[in-house]
Write an enzyme that holds these catalytic residues in place. Sequence first.
Site: not given
Length: 800
Positions: A329-330
């Site tokens: 994530e990210c």
Amino acid sequence: MSLPRVVIAAPASGQGKTTVATGLMAALTDRGTRVSPFKVGPDYIDPGYHGLAAGRPGRNLDPFLTGEDLIAPLLLHGSHGADLAVIEGVMGLFDGRLGTGGFASTAHVARLLDAPVILVVDARHASRSIGALVHGMATFDPTVRVAGVILNQVGSPRHAKEARDAVGLPVLGVLPRNLAIEAPSRHLGLVPAAERDDAGIRAIGEAVAAHVDLDAVAALAHTAPAIDALPWDPTAVVRQAGPLRPRVAVAGGRAFTFRYPETEELLVAAGCEPIEFDPLTADALPEDTAALWIGGGFPEMHADRLAANRSLRADIASAVAAGLPTVAECAGLLYLCDSLDGEQMAGALPGTAAMTGRLTMGYREATTERATLLGRPGERVTGHEFHRTATVTTGDPAWLLDGRPDGVASATLSASYLHVHWAGHPRLAQRFADAAHAFAADPTTWAPTPWAAPTPPEKAPAEPDLLHHGDRDLAPGLTDLAVNVRQPHTPDWLVRAITDDADWAAYPDPEPARQAIAAHHGVAAEMVLPVAGAAEAFTLIARAIHGDALVIHPQFTEPEAALLAAGRTPRRHLLRPEEGFRLDPAAVPAAELIVVGNPTNPTGVLHSRDALLALRAGTLVVDEAFLDAVVGEPETLIAPEMPGILVLRSLTKTWALAGIRAGYVVGDPALVASLAAQQPPWSVSSPAVAATVACLAPERAAEAAALALEARVARADLVARLTGIGLDPVEGEAPFVLVDTSPIARHSLRADLADRGLAVRRGETFPGLGPTWLRLAVRDPHTHQRLVEAITQIKEHHAG
């Protein structure tokens, strides 16, 4: 449940919410109060400070990410063992998702939790005008209780008095200007707590303790009423997918600090063992890693050190290439790329990442057009995006964020800018855990389970009529094998009880029925709810029990019909005829609400208690409408303690009461109370109350047992006669038999049998069955013989 709680809010960002909330958490903790810390919204950094202050994980409450129904349960889960909850708001009190009227705002969460609000106001640029500001905030929405004010950044005693006198609410504290207690910030907000020691937290706590009335804050928190909810339980929404405990490597350290505590709790509940490693210092992934999870953080601040760790970068690249189940994530997406701002990263994804001058931030609705490790076509996932970087990657996107392609994904990988709170989407945690279990079992042969796309609408089979019941197959002159009422007439003693004992002139009182049901099953009265048959019970469940719903078919169609009528679209799990319609709990997808029959209508299969209990993922509803017709009522889930379980019973079938509609629910008292709150007044009639009391009287036990034994003998007779003409009835225990007549004809025999004076229940009205299936109510040997003779005639007709 009782939990003192208070929300710390402000008229706008930058007023000092985090300073005050963190200081209150630290000050209250220092004097012995066990504080549970929370943050409204998707923020990761503030909860880190909260955790340092309170000595327990800071958690998030966000209706957009998890749904409104989980806000109170998540609060109670995170507050286990705590004395008081402090909830820091987000932005201005009434600021939420744009265009939604304040959805997911601090005010929204305060309403959901019925929590008092303390308003933090920066007084640097006003004095008496602060009174007007507070008055407006306190009266803007009467459903939000702004109960106190803390003045921040006050310049002098005279300044404080002028502002205090103008505020029409209790002023619980006045903080002077003191930049020494403010946390430093960077391009995405505050510097994460993991990059600082707790000396600054202690200083904030000491300042708040010196200038805020802690006793008044605690007293205000105690004015919050009890919460009508149960704590969120990760073990109720995911299941363990295998006997192993696969190790999930979780990136941590100073570069990867963003993750929700519930993520790891869900992985543990799904049978995994999260192992944290620091990509700045670890030489390799943890030994026996079966899956990799890399969350958000600030890899751009540590890019040189990440690049210098060549051995770990190489290990991750080869593991991802080999199919190691991986979620990023990210910041995790950035780290898996070839490079970040020119520094070499893991190289697991072909692409580059770089800092930009543009902040990308906001709630997102994510969909996918193909199956990936986490996503499935047709599903919607809510999440949040927050970064100042951009990536250039190749490969199929992980998600469409509000329609825009983002990230890269495959059957073993999901890498995206999207942050997802898995408590709101536990099926993602389940899929990731399932992949970890499969990889751990044999990494050399593991492959993702193929995902079968739904049949295109133009080719989809006709949907069964969920409102079709056996009485619709009856017609004048036909012998009834379609309706499962066992006796041709209501017993005389029961007719007398209904007509003589019921007070028809008075409004119905269900209490005698409740007490009779409780005594009959040996449970507490608060575990019981009399209802107007199973149909009403399923309607109440569809309205009261929220969340993702799954119906196990083939079974009684009323549960799915009720969910659809309530505006919900349940998923289906079909049991397979080649497996005898037996329940395999490991094959059933996790859901927040699961409905199953036992014995199941129309298959007659009796599932084991252990198999049913293995389905407890949220709320488990078991339709035991026919269990009183099974000798000894084996495998029932009715017990003195039934957490997360509701069992439905009916008196209709055994006692020939179809016209009265008498049934009841037994289960978890909190769930029963939620159904009762949806039930209209006097829905259970006086005759139904009298019938329930009479049927469950101790003197009727022997008669009920004899009827169940009769049903067993009658079923065995019907099965033997059907087997004798070459059919293979489904093995079961209920007073009806399901049989596939495809050896006779490739179409339904219903019309042919009706021509010969027999009414049967058509199989195609049940999801998962086709027209060659028939459900046959057991009757007497003479009727059974008429049936098999008629089927034999039909067979001979088709053969000729």
